[in-house]
Design an enzyme around this catalytic site. Structure first.
Site: not given
Length: 536
Positions: A89, A92, A219, A353, A382, A403, A461, A488
């Protein structure tokens, strides 16, 4: 600087050559980093602390790619991955590392990007706020700094032999089973790919950098109810109640699907990405999936199917926006209730989130950095469906959310109403265009409920690509006193911090929050304040 900086990869190694490397770091996509005569070599299947024998697979001008052949000496931070799909996969990328090491690498990555890209010297980056109770509130150790494709029949047959449910038997970093388990099953949203082979349907995830689908019956990042729905979709495809879209011939319905889960209420939304508004065999398909969810529902995890939506997308590239959303069954939205009692309605296209428990920590850190005293005007840029701004509205004079996605603004205004909030307003448009107009008395968009003498704070954000330069210049031009930046992506965060520094905003500190256990991704909350020199 290395004396070998001018060397090309071809002058150091050859394709197919076997080399021995000590792995010292990890890339954003989960490859180990080693060096040979100053040349960076990125090694698949290696983690920091490993010593490996690796084969060079590809040469670039300034670096080389390799794959692990033999693990000569294992890193002390290695653990046994508790997932049978791990090697195939690739989702992860940190599952072979203890949790303490995951947090260390994520923090180091942010520091490195802030120094190299952001041009900051010794930036203050707090310990990562980890997801496991055993780690504590700070995380880490105290005192330490596409289009779906087709696969071969043998792949489908081989993957179908895997277990239906994964049990976590190997414990990372010495945690007990219960606390380690609590780090997983955290995602409240997942997107799944589908394909049909002569051996049957494949339902799962695209292998990293490939259109090959890894057929996945469980998963560790997903809720059990989510995986029950996934396996029910596989059953529906096997029974030919739905057809998989064939890009070569332009026929078929299903191109993929998304599942959203609300931990606070148990409500689930299933979004089929299809080629038409009509869901074939809708009643039987929906009951099959709903029954599968009900079968795994418990008092601790009382999930149920609340909404079924078809996202119509006929574009060649699935990354193109959907042309329509059609509610097939249930409600238009699902509702979540957070730990602090806030209610949020979530529509099919809305951003939320993905780690609900860690979201509470993230928003608490935003509030801490904003340090509202009462009366401030907070620009939530945002803003999405308004979650960050609404979480801090009790201490603000006015929340102004902006936004570009119209549906998100509708959701944000609705969420303000649901929570009985009167000091929040949301606007559709590009923030760099809307925000200055709201403050300009000569503009028709000017609003007199903004106190011109009140301190102004901007919450940023943005998506992974970071902020537009025009937006950052507009924010600085509006003379905000403080910026709280939620990111992020450490690279684009560092890039934007550098520009904000040039615009008169000083970096104070950053706190990472581990929203994405077992992956290289991490959120960072950063505080910047208007410099005293610039203010004068």
């Amino acid at each position: 600087m290395s004396d070998n900086i001018d060397k090309t990869a071809a002058r150091v190694v050859n394709e197919g050559q076997i080399v021995e490397l000590e792995i010292t770091d990890m890339t954003d996509d989960g490859k180990g980093l080693g060096r040979l005569s100053g040349l960076a070599i990125f090694v698949a299947g290696a983690v920091p602390g490993d010593k490996v024998s690796a084969r060079i697979t590809r040469l670039k001008k300034r670096y080389a790619l390799a794959e692990t052949i033999t693990l000569l000496e294992a890193s002390a931070a290695r653990v046994q991955p508790p997932c049978p799909y791990y090697q195939d996969c690739g989702g992860c990328s940190m599952l072979e590392l203890s949790y303490d090491e995951q947090l260390r690498i994520k923090r180091k990555n942010i520091i490195t990007k802030l120094e190299r890209i952001g041009a900051l010297e010794d930036p203050t980056v707090r310990e990562v706020m980890g997801a496991a109770d055993r780690i504590g509130a700070d995380g880490g150790k105290a005192g330490q700094s596409s289009e779906t494709g087709q696969t071969e029949e043998t792949e489908g047959a081989r993957q179908s032999e895997r277990p239906e449910q994964i049990e976590v038997t190997e414990i990372a970093g010495g945690a007990d089973s219960e606390s380690f388990e609590s780090m997983f099953r955290y995602r409240n949203k997942a997107e799944f790919a589908v394909a049909m082979t002569s051996a049957g349907p494949l339902v799962g995830f695209n292998k990293r950098g490939s259109n090959k689908i890894i057929d996945c019956t469980d998963c560790l990042l997903q809720k059990r109810a989510t995986m029950a729905a996934v396996n029910a979709v596989r059953e529906v495809l096997r029974d030919k109640l739905l057809t998989v879209y064939d890009a070569r011939h332009g026929k078929g319905f299903l191109r993929g699907f998304t599942i959203k889960v609300c931990e606070g209420t148990g409500e689930m939304m299933l979004i089929f990405t299809g080629t038409s508004k009509q869901l074939p065999n809708a009643e039987k398909v929906i009951y099959t999936i709903s029954d599968a969810i009900d079968a795994v529902s418990t008092d601790e995890e009382p999930y149920f199917l609340q909404s079924v939506v078809v996202e119509v997308n006929k574009a060649k590239d699935l990354r193109e926006p959907a042309s329509a959303y059609e509610v097939v069954a249930g409600s238009n939205t699902i509702t979540d209730i957070t730990d602090d009692g806030m209610e949020f309605e979530i529509s099919a296209p809305a951003f939320y989130q993905v780690n609900t428990k860690q979201m509470s920590k993230l928003y608490a850190k935003v509030r801490e950095y904003a340090c509202l005293k009462g009366g401030e005007t907070v620009f939530d840029l945002y803003c999405g469906i308004g979650t960050i701004g609404l979480s801090m509205v009790a201490d603000a004079g006015m929340i102004i959310g902006i936004e570009s996605v119209k549906n998100a603004v509708i959701d944000a205004n609705r969420n303000a109403v649901i929570n009985g909030i009167v000091n929040a307003r949301y606007y559709t448009g590009r923030a760099e265009q809307v925000m200055p107009r709201l403050l300009d008395k000569e503009d028709k968009l000017f609003v007199d409920y903004i106190d011109e003498n009140a301190p102004k704070i901007a919450i940023l954000d943005p998506p992974r690509a970071g902020c537009d330069e025009v937006l950052l210049r507009a924010v600085a031009g509006c003379d905000v006193d403080k910026i709280v930046y939620v990111s992020c992506d450490p690279g684009t965060l560092a890039r934007d911090i550098k520009l904000l520094g040039e615009l008169g905003y000083e970096f104070v500190e950053a706190t990472p929050v581990d929203m994405f256990v077992a992956t290289m991704h991490v959120e960072a909350v950063t505080l910047l304040v208007k410099s005293v020199t610039d203010a004068n």
